[in-house]
Motif scaffolding. Structure first.
Motif, PDB file in Angstrom:
ATOM      1  N   THR A  56       5.221   2.892   0.254  1.00 39.17           N
ATOM      2  CA  THR A  56       6.429   3.335  -0.447  1.00 39.17           C
ATOM      3  C   THR A  56       7.038   4.557   0.243  1.00 39.17           C
ATOM      4  O   THR A  56       8.256   4.666   0.360  1.00 39.17           O
ATOM      5  CB  THR A  56       6.148   3.666  -1.924  1.00 39.17           C
ATOM      6  OG1 THR A  56       5.150   4.675  -2.006  1.00 39.17           O
ATOM      7  CG2 THR A  56       5.718   2.439  -2.681  1.00 39.17           C
ATOM      8  N   SER A 101      13.543  -1.060   1.172  1.00 42.71           N
ATOM      9  CA  SER A 101      13.224  -1.142  -0.251  1.00 42.71           C
ATOM     10  C   SER A 101      11.763  -0.762  -0.489  1.00 42.71           C
ATOM     11  O   SER A 101      10.852  -1.398   0.035  1.00 42.71           O
ATOM     12  CB  SER A 101      13.476  -2.565  -0.753  1.00 42.71           C
ATOM     13  OG  SER A 101      12.977  -2.715  -2.051  1.00 42.71           O
ATOM     14  N   LYS A 102      11.561   0.276  -1.313  1.00 48.27           N
ATOM     15  CA  LYS A 102      10.203   0.735  -1.588  1.00 48.27           C
ATOM     16  C   LYS A 102       9.415  -0.310  -2.371  1.00 48.27           C
ATOM     17  O   LYS A 102       8.245  -0.554  -2.093  1.00 48.27           O
ATOM     18  CB  LYS A 102      10.248   2.044  -2.360  1.00 48.27           C
ATOM     19  CG  LYS A 102      10.795   3.197  -1.551  1.00 48.27           C
ATOM     20  CD  LYS A 102      10.840   4.460  -2.379  1.00 48.27           C
ATOM     21  CE  LYS A 102      11.403   5.603  -1.568  1.00 48.27           C
ATOM     22  NZ  LYS A 102      11.406   6.856  -2.329  1.00 48.27           N
ATOM     23  N   ALA A 103      10.057  -0.922  -3.361  1.00 46.91           N
ATOM     24  CA  ALA A 103       9.366  -1.910  -4.200  1.00 46.91           C
ATOM     25  C   ALA A 103       8.942  -3.127  -3.374  1.00 46.91           C
ATOM     26  O   ALA A 103       7.831  -3.634  -3.526  1.00 46.91           O
ATOM     27  CB  ALA A 103      10.261  -2.330  -5.354  1.00 46.91           C
ATOM     28  N   ILE A 152       4.961  -4.197  -2.892  1.00 47.54           N
ATOM     29  CA  ILE A 152       4.445  -5.499  -3.319  1.00 47.54           C
ATOM     30  C   ILE A 152       3.890  -6.273  -2.128  1.00 47.54           C
ATOM     31  O   ILE A 152       2.815  -6.869  -2.195  1.00 47.54           O
ATOM     32  CB  ILE A 152       5.546  -6.303  -4.041  1.00 47.54           C
ATOM     33  CG1 ILE A 152       5.899  -5.624  -5.364  1.00 47.54           C
ATOM     34  CG2 ILE A 152       5.135  -7.743  -4.260  1.00 47.54           C
ATOM     35  CD1 ILE A 152       7.153  -6.161  -6.013  1.00 47.54           C
TER      36      ILE A 152
END
Length: 69
Positions: free
Chosen positions: A16, A25-27, A31
């Protein structure tokens, strides 16, 4: 299996921060790293940081100015 998920959780947390440095995108990377592990983190770290991209643009800009004159 618990050990793998524990390690992947730590790697996902690290991803992240790395994703933020690269404008990603960190998310998504959290994931992806949690599910795939170090392979995804390695892929992320091979992307250039925002600072490196800016330096490359500045370098190209200076060369372009030299060619004009």
């Amino acid at each position: 299996m618990a050990t793998v998920y524990a390690i992947n959780s730590v790697l996902a947390l690290l991803a992240t921060f790395k994703a933020g440095e690269r404008g990603q995108s960190k998310a998504l990377w959290a994931i992806k790293t949690f599910s795939v592990g170090g392979l995804a983190l390695d892929q992320l770290t091979q992307l250039p940081t925002l600072e490196q991209v800016q330096e490359a643009k500045n370098r190209k800009g200076k060369r372009a100015l030299k060619k004009r004159w």
